[in-house]
Write a protein that holds these residues in place. Sequence first.
Motif, short mmCIF file in Angstrom:
data_model
loop_
_atom_site.label_atom_id
_atom_site.label_comp_id
_atom_site.label_asym_id
_atom_site.label_seq_id
_atom_site.Cartn_x
_atom_site.Cartn_y
_atom_site.Cartn_z
N ALA A 44 0.82 -1.32 0.01
CA ALA A 44 0.11 -0.02 -0.04
C ALA A 44 0.71 1.25 0.02
O ALA A 44 0.42 2.14 -0.63
N TYR A 45 1.91 1.05 0.48
CA TYR A 45 3.07 2.34 0.93
C TYR A 45 3.47 2.62 -0.61
O TYR A 45 3.52 3.76 -1.28
N TYR A 46 4.17 1.81 -1.24
CA TYR A 46 4.85 1.84 -2.53
C TYR A 46 4.02 1.76 -3.86
O TYR A 46 4.57 2.28 -4.94
N ILE A 47 3.17 0.91 -4.05
CA ILE A 47 2.19 0.59 -5.16
C ILE A 47 1.07 1.56 -5.17
O ILE A 47 0.24 1.70 -4.37
N PRO A 48 1.00 2.56 -6.35
CA PRO A 48 0.29 3.77 -6.40
C PRO A 48 -1.15 2.96 -6.87
O PRO A 48 -1.18 1.81 -7.27
N GLU A 49 -2.24 3.36 -6.27
CA GLU A 49 -3.61 3.15 -6.62
C GLU A 49 -3.88 3.60 -8.08
O GLU A 49 -3.36 4.57 -8.59
N ASN A 50 -4.66 2.83 -8.70
CA ASN A 50 -5.03 3.13 -10.25
C ASN A 50 -6.16 3.89 -10.38
O ASN A 50 -7.28 3.55 -10.60
N LYS A 51 -5.81 5.45 -9.84
CA LYS A 51 -7.08 6.22 -9.86
C LYS A 51 -6.78 7.61 -10.28
O LYS A 51 -7.28 8.55 -10.16
N TYR A 52 -5.35 7.62 -11.10
CA TYR A 52 -4.99 9.09 -11.69
C TYR A 52 -5.11 9.07 -12.96
O TYR A 52 -4.26 10.02 -13.57
N LEU A 128 9.73 21.46 0.42
CA LEU A 128 9.55 20.09 0.12
C LEU A 128 8.49 19.83 1.44
O LEU A 128 8.42 20.25 2.49
N ASN A 129 7.42 18.82 1.03
CA ASN A 129 6.66 18.17 2.05
C ASN A 129 7.15 16.91 2.55
O ASN A 129 7.94 16.09 2.01
N PRO A 130 6.99 16.86 3.92
CA PRO A 130 7.38 15.39 4.51
C PRO A 130 6.75 14.28 3.74
O PRO A 130 5.55 14.45 3.57
N LEU A 131 7.28 13.16 3.90
CA LEU A 131 6.89 11.89 3.48
C LEU A 131 6.49 11.02 4.56
O LEU A 131 6.98 11.05 5.80
N PRO A 132 5.04 10.14 4.33
CA PRO A 132 4.94 9.40 5.49
C PRO A 132 6.17 8.31 5.81
O PRO A 132 6.77 8.10 4.89
N GLU A 133 6.26 7.96 6.98
CA GLU A 133 7.56 7.01 7.31
C GLU A 133 7.02 5.68 6.47
O GLU A 133 6.21 5.17 6.79
N PRO A 134 8.09 5.11 5.94
CA PRO A 134 7.85 3.82 5.23
C PRO A 134 7.64 2.58 6.33
O PRO A 134 8.18 2.65 7.42
N PRO A 135 6.87 2.02 5.79
CA PRO A 135 6.38 0.55 6.97
C PRO A 135 7.74 -0.26 6.94
O PRO A 135 7.86 -0.96 7.92
N ASP A 136 8.90 -0.24 6.12
CA ASP A 136 9.80 -1.20 6.23
C ASP A 136 11.05 -0.47 6.43
O ASP A 136 12.24 -0.55 5.80
N ARG A 137 10.98 0.82 7.18
CA ARG A 137 12.03 1.84 7.57
C ARG A 137 13.29 1.07 8.06
O ARG A 137 14.59 1.51 7.59
N SER A 149 16.47 13.36 6.38
CA SER A 149 15.47 13.66 7.72
C SER A 149 15.89 14.85 8.29
O SER A 149 17.10 15.13 8.66
N ILE A 150 14.68 15.67 8.88
CA ILE A 150 14.89 16.90 9.40
C ILE A 150 13.67 16.77 10.76
O ILE A 150 12.61 16.40 10.39
N GLY A 151 14.27 16.78 11.85
CA GLY A 151 13.38 16.76 13.01
C GLY A 151 12.46 15.62 12.97
O GLY A 151 11.35 15.61 13.56
N GLY A 152 13.20 14.39 12.65
CA GLY A 152 12.33 13.19 12.58
C GLY A 152 11.39 12.84 11.61
O GLY A 152 10.64 11.80 11.52
N GLU A 153 11.35 13.80 10.79
CA GLU A 153 10.41 13.84 9.46
C GLU A 153 11.08 13.48 8.20
O GLU A 153 12.30 14.02 8.08
#
Length: 470
Positions: A44-52, A128-137, A149-153
């Motif tokens: 769900a994190y890496y594979i984009p939804e087919n909605k664009y 730049l906008n921060p990205l969600p943390e990857p589940p496989d960090r 990373s900046i300030g943990g983001e």
Amino acid sequence: MKILKKILIVVASTILFFPWIVSSAYALECNTPILDSSSDEVKAYYIPENKYAGQSINVPTNQENNVQKACRIKFEELSGAKVIMIPYPKQKDMLDAINLAIATNSGEFDAMTSGAGGAKEYGLGGHLNPLPEPPDRDDFYTGDYDQYSIGGELYGIPTVTDTNLLYWRSDLFEEAGLDPTKPPQTYTELTEYAKLLTIDKNGKRSTEEGFDKNNIEIYGFGFKGEASLASPWEWYNYLFAFGGDVFDSEYNVAIDSPESIASLQWVVDNYRVHNIYPADTPVYDYGAFHTLFIQGKMAMAVNWPYMYGMSQDPEQSKVVGKVEIGRKPMQERYAGNLGGWSYGVLKMSKKQELAEAFAKWNGNPDQASMEALIRGNAPARKSITELMVKEKPIVAGAIAKNLPDTMGVKWLDAGPSWMALEKETWKLIQYALVGEKTPEQALKDAKVEMEKILKRDRFHEELVPLLLGN
């Protein structure tokens, strides 16, 4: 094991026709056996939804390699979107275009690729906008993840990384009575090895009576001393290993610590006292440095992995089959600097969700495996390093030994002050190398100038709170 076999089948069939792939990116397919076998959370994190469908984003680039192109096409298939790559002849041209778009708030670009310096500068600048943390960090190397990373983001998802290796000549080790399977374990020991490996034109070693320091045939070691990024980015390996750093934990300049002084003194002594570096070291850039090594005039070196391929190319090298690579020595600790690239989302983008999906896609493990196995790039992921070691045990084995030791260069955390601080760093190295200042004085004087730069740019007032997450 089944995943590994699938990857190797794809990669093996691709590598077989590698010269053709380089000329035709469409010959390469971006398959996803790792993602296909991953958890739902990772998918769900890496594979984009087919909605664009019908949507597009603009991404500036100065070079899109065959792996990136194949995986971009795969992203378009999965998402339904169109990713328009806007080419620029040079990275500077690309950055100038991004900066102009930011200044005019044009919304022209949606995502960008950059090294750690870019991710930090644009992230700290609010671009730049921060990205969600990857589940496989945990699969990413800590030092590499932290440098984006900046300030943990996270402001740039790692795509490839890089690390310096220790190179040594196995034939010269044997001739000197050294075991070529046992390289130096500390930098103090490296100096002793290098003194033994430095040979004049009469065949005398620097440890022998009658050695002619003005007519050296083979140098024991080398250093990229040019007044450019080449010199500090080699020195950081030694600075970190001696226990030093450029900032302390509160972002006070720590460039003149006892550990920092010791590391620069070691470099200077190698040059001015032990004569194990070439006489013209203060003007040595990457080209002069690697040329000396592959022409057989340097016994040991610390450099990026690219030099190994050059050393094994009979068209340009005189040391084919005579070079070993491995883990850099320690002093107070095992440590070294690192490079790399990441993908981030520009705040100006009017299509944030799609831009974020594309940035995350570029950090997926299958693309990382292709970058490593097909293009030979150092992987940003531990799991891909393990895979690469199985396929390319010499180069990948050396990379794998060094990557866990890596640390980011904290000057990059200074954002817009970064390059000014780097210039002060290469100036201080120059002063020390040529003997105009002692290493201690060069570092102390540089600290004064660096603190002026940071004060001018309001670093502690504006950026340190962000870096510390306050």
